[in-house]
Design a protein around this motif. Structure first.
Motif, short mmCIF file in Angstrom:
data_model
loop_
_atom_site.label_atom_id
_atom_site.label_comp_id
_atom_site.label_asym_id
_atom_site.label_seq_id
_atom_site.Cartn_x
_atom_site.Cartn_y
_atom_site.Cartn_z
N VAL A 1 1.44 -1.38 -0.04
CA VAL A 1 0.05 0.10 0.35
C VAL A 1 0.72 1.12 0.37
N GLY A 2 1.98 1.26 0.01
CA GLY A 2 2.97 2.10 -0.02
C GLY A 2 4.45 1.94 0.68
N TYR A 3 5.30 3.02 0.77
CA TYR A 3 6.70 2.42 1.12
C TYR A 3 7.48 3.34 2.15
N VAL A 4 8.26 3.25 2.57
CA VAL A 4 9.29 3.98 4.04
C VAL A 4 10.51 4.01 2.87
N ALA A 5 10.85 5.12 3.09
CA ALA A 5 12.21 5.36 2.50
C ALA A 5 13.70 5.41 3.65
N VAL A 6 14.74 4.58 3.39
CA VAL A 6 15.21 3.60 4.36
C VAL A 6 16.29 4.23 3.77
N VAL A 7 17.74 6.00 4.26
CA VAL A 7 18.61 6.79 3.64
C VAL A 7 19.54 6.32 5.17
N SER A 8 21.02 5.80 4.27
CA SER A 8 21.94 5.77 4.33
C SER A 8 23.34 6.35 3.69
N ILE A 9 23.81 7.10 4.03
CA ILE A 9 25.05 8.21 4.07
C ILE A 9 26.16 7.59 4.19
N CYS A 10 27.24 7.28 3.20
CA CYS A 10 29.02 6.72 3.83
C CYS A 10 29.95 7.49 3.07
N THR A 11 30.59 7.69 4.02
CA THR A 11 32.30 7.70 3.12
C THR A 11 32.00 7.22 2.10
N ALA A 12 32.65 7.81 1.11
CA ALA A 12 32.89 7.67 -0.40
C ALA A 12 33.88 6.47 -0.48
N ASP A 13 35.51 7.07 0.27
CA ASP A 13 36.18 5.94 0.11
C ASP A 13 37.42 6.46 1.23
N PRO A 14 37.25 5.69 2.44
CA PRO A 14 37.26 4.27 2.32
C PRO A 14 36.06 4.52 2.42
N ARG A 15 34.60 3.61 2.71
CA ARG A 15 33.41 3.29 2.99
C ARG A 15 33.31 3.36 4.59
N ARG A 16 32.75 4.96 5.10
CA ARG A 16 32.42 3.78 6.12
C ARG A 16 30.95 5.38 6.82
N PRO A 17 30.33 5.10 7.57
CA PRO A 17 28.78 5.31 8.34
C PRO A 17 29.28 6.64 8.54
#
Length: 87
Positions: A32-48
């Motif tokens: 019936v719908g959607y929830v957006a789950v957003v994550s941001i990481c550094t690109a290199d090295p990959r760290r949240p």
């Protein structure tokens, strides 16, 4: 569904959680719908950066379409990155 983009040295990932209706017979119906789950990481090295954030529409309502959920999640992450890098 999941979408990942690079933005200003960061990697943004938006994953969608579908929300399903439950019938009177306790059977799951179509989404019936959607929830957006957003994550941001550094690109290199990959760290949240922080923890993933779950986004819904105003009024605590789920997004009606996949496109609305993805677009809102990506835009919110881009604004957060822009705000962090502003002088």
């Amino acid at each position: 569904m999941e979408k990942t983009i690079s933005y200003k040295g960061f990697e943004i990932t938006v994953t969608l959680d579908s929300v399903r209706a439950v019938s009177g017979e306790f059977r799951y119906g179509p989404p019936v719908g959607y929830v957006a789950v957003v994550s941001i990481c550094t690109a290199d090295p990959r760290r949240p950066i922080g923890v993933p954030i779950r986004l819904v529409k105003e009024g605590n309502l789920v997004f009606d379409t996949v496109d609305d959920a993805l677009t809102t999640g990506l835009t919110a992450a881009q604004r957060a990155i822009d705000d962090k890098s502003a002088p």
